[in-house]
Design an enzyme around this catalytic site. Structure first.
Site, PDB file in Angstrom:
ATOM      1  N   HIS A 199      -6.071 -17.393  -8.846  1.00 44.56           N
ATOM      2  CA  HIS A 199      -7.515 -17.605  -8.642  1.00 44.56           C
ATOM      3  C   HIS A 199      -7.983 -17.178  -7.250  1.00 44.56           C
ATOM      4  O   HIS A 199      -7.289 -17.348  -6.253  1.00 44.56           O
ATOM      5  CB  HIS A 199      -7.865 -19.083  -8.856  1.00 44.56           C
ATOM      6  CG  HIS A 199      -7.228 -19.965  -7.817  1.00 44.56           C
ATOM      7  ND1 HIS A 199      -7.823 -20.248  -6.618  1.00 44.56           N
ATOM      8  CD2 HIS A 199      -6.028 -20.568  -7.797  1.00 44.56           C
ATOM      9  CE1 HIS A 199      -7.030 -21.007  -5.907  1.00 44.56           C
ATOM     10  NE2 HIS A 199      -5.928 -21.216  -6.595  1.00 44.56           N
ATOM     11  N   HIS A 259      -1.370  -1.226  -5.624  1.00 41.17           N
ATOM     12  CA  HIS A 259      -0.451  -1.263  -6.764  1.00 41.17           C
ATOM     13  C   HIS A 259       0.430  -2.500  -6.629  1.00 41.17           C
ATOM     14  O   HIS A 259       1.233  -2.594  -5.698  1.00 41.17           O
ATOM     15  CB  HIS A 259       0.410   0.011  -6.777  1.00 41.17           C
ATOM     16  CG  HIS A 259       1.428   0.034  -7.876  1.00 41.17           C
ATOM     17  ND1 HIS A 259       2.380   1.008  -7.987  1.00 41.17           N
ATOM     18  CD2 HIS A 259       1.644  -0.796  -8.940  1.00 41.17           C
ATOM     19  CE1 HIS A 259       3.136   0.791  -9.044  1.00 41.17           C
ATOM     20  NE2 HIS A 259       2.704  -0.307  -9.636  1.00 41.17           N
TER      21      HIS A 259
HETATM   22  O1  JB2 Z   1      -2.595  16.728  -7.852  1.00 43.95           O
HETATM   23  C1  JB2 Z   1      -2.112  16.381  -8.925  1.00 43.95           C
HETATM   24  C2  JB2 Z   1      -0.774  15.877  -9.057  1.00 43.95           C
HETATM   25  N1  JB2 Z   1       0.232  15.674  -8.179  1.00 43.95           N
HETATM   26  C3  JB2 Z   1       1.278  15.214  -8.903  1.00 43.95           C
HETATM   27  N2  JB2 Z   1      -2.854  16.448 -10.081  1.00 43.95           N
HETATM   28  C4  JB2 Z   1      -2.378  16.075 -11.311  1.00 43.95           C
HETATM   29  N3  JB2 Z   1      -3.159  16.193 -12.377  1.00 43.95           N
HETATM   30  N4  JB2 Z   1      -1.116  15.611 -11.458  1.00 43.95           N
HETATM   31  C5  JB2 Z   1      -0.338  15.523 -10.350  1.00 43.95           C
HETATM   32  N5  JB2 Z   1       0.939  15.133 -10.203  1.00 43.95           N
HETATM   33  C6  JB2 Z   1       1.758  14.751 -11.356  1.00 43.95           C
HETATM   34  O2  JB2 Z   1       1.876  13.352 -11.420  1.00 43.95           O
HETATM   35  C7  JB2 Z   1       3.180  15.243 -11.275  1.00 43.95           C
HETATM   36  O3  JB2 Z   1       3.261  16.606 -11.613  1.00 43.95           O
HETATM   37  C8  JB2 Z   1       3.852  14.341 -12.316  1.00 43.95           C
HETATM   38  O4  JB2 Z   1       3.754  14.832 -13.631  1.00 43.95           O
HETATM   39  C9  JB2 Z   1       3.030  13.051 -12.201  1.00 43.95           C
HETATM   40  C10 JB2 Z   1       3.782  11.940 -11.529  1.00 43.95           C
HETATM   41  O5  JB2 Z   1       4.770  11.518 -12.430  1.00 43.95           O
HETATM   42  P1  JB2 Z   1       5.915  10.508 -12.062  1.00 43.95           P
HETATM   43  O6  JB2 Z   1       6.580  10.102 -13.328  1.00 43.95           O
HETATM   44  O7  JB2 Z   1       6.748  11.064 -10.966  1.00 43.95           O
HETATM   45  O8  JB2 Z   1       5.158   9.296 -11.394  1.00 43.95           O
HETATM   46  P2  JB2 Z   1       3.993   8.399 -11.984  1.00 43.95           P
HETATM   47  O9  JB2 Z   1       2.928   8.392 -10.989  1.00 43.95           O
HETATM   48  O10 JB2 Z   1       3.648   8.794 -13.370  1.00 43.95           O
HETATM   49  O11 JB2 Z   1       4.676   6.966 -12.076  1.00 43.95           O
HETATM   50  C11 JB2 Z   1       5.043   6.260 -10.899  1.00 43.95           C
HETATM   51  O12 JB2 Z   1       4.216   5.112 -10.756  1.00 43.95           O
HETATM   52  C12 JB2 Z   1       4.300   4.206 -11.866  1.00 43.95           C
HETATM   53  C13 JB2 Z   1       3.289   3.108 -11.626  1.00 43.95           C
HETATM   54  C14 JB2 Z   1       6.511   5.851 -11.022  1.00 43.95           C
HETATM   55  O13 JB2 Z   1       6.931   5.240  -9.830  1.00 43.95           O
HETATM   56  C15 JB2 Z   1       6.675   4.883 -12.174  1.00 43.95           C
HETATM   57  O14 JB2 Z   1       8.032   4.412 -12.228  1.00 43.95           O
HETATM   58  C16 JB2 Z   1       5.726   3.702 -12.022  1.00 43.95           C
HETATM   59  N6  JB2 Z   1       5.846   2.828 -13.181  1.00 43.95           N
END
Ligand code: JB2
Length: 212
Positions: free
Chosen positions: A138, A147
């Protein structure tokens, strides 16, 4: 018939998969695709449309809602600014398996994952992530672009600045303040205020690095 809101998801990694899963069960939302600078093909069963240069074209074609599905707080900030500059509005991704008190106040572009609990009068800022099984008690105030990783526990009246990352299982006692863009290592227990731009770890949490 209900007219669905067409949404583009920016990012197509692990976080995007979870967001897609949540948004697919929202009857008011139609996910048109994802953008990513590198990946092509599909994520879950959603097409990757191209890199972010297509966002302007999508917006002009009538797709004017987006979700920034990237876990890194600073990258999410950069992409939020970029999409907002084009004109996109941000939808929220709130799992139907989360509890969100009716008196809480939510910004936009927020992710609230399964098992998360947002208690009475808590406030969650724009673009923040309250991850799986995290609880925000609360009267807490979570700034924008934060995050809270899985299993974070915030007692009541906690104030968290913009861009803070709380690692998996961080616990914060009642009324603590954590300054903007600070990082708490997994399992930290916060019993004293943490200033801005600090890395703190351990039980109790100790500051091991600070930057401008
Ligand atoms: O400028 C961008 C960019 N930079 C990186 N534009 C767009 N459209 N996409 C971008 N990306 C993309 O974000 C990368 O190419 C990659 O596909 C994606 C990041 O994927 P990743 O699996 O490394 O992290 P995440 O952000 O999806 O997940 C993180 O955060 C979550 C909350 C991880 O730490 C997870 O384990 C966590 N659960």
């Amino acid at each position: 018939m209900l007219s669905k809101t067409k949404v583009v998801i920016i990012g197509c990694g692990g976080h995007a998969k979870v967001i897609i899963d949540i948004l697919k069960s929202d009857p008011e939302i139609d996910i048109v695709g994802c953008t990513d600078p590198y990946a092509r093909g599909w994520v879950s069963d959603i097409p990757i449309l191209g890199d972010d240069t297509i966002l302007r074209e999508l917006y002009d074609s009538g797709i004017q809602h987006a979700f920034i599905a990237i876990g890194d707080n600073a990258v999410r900030q950069r992409l939020s600014r970029k999409a907002a500059f084009i004109g996109f509005h941000f939808v929220n991704a709130i799992s139907r398996f989360a509890y969100v008190a009716s008196s809480s106040q939510l910004g936009t572009g927020i992710a609230i994952m399964p098992g998360a609990v947002i208690q009475a009068d808590a406030r969650i800022g724009d673009g923040s992530i309250i991850n799986t099984n995290a609880s925000v008690d609360h009267d807490c105030e979570i700034g924008s672009l934060c995050h809270a990783a899985p299993g974070v526990t915030l007692s009541g009246n906690v104030v968290i600045g913009e861009g803070v990352f709380l690692g998996t299982g961080t616990k914060v006692i009642d009324g603590m303040h954590i300054g903007e863009w600070s990082i708490l290592g997994a399992g930290a227990v916060v019993v004293d205020a943490i200033p801005h731009h600090c890395l703190a770890v351990g039980v109790p949490a100790r500051i091991i690095r600070q930057w401008d």
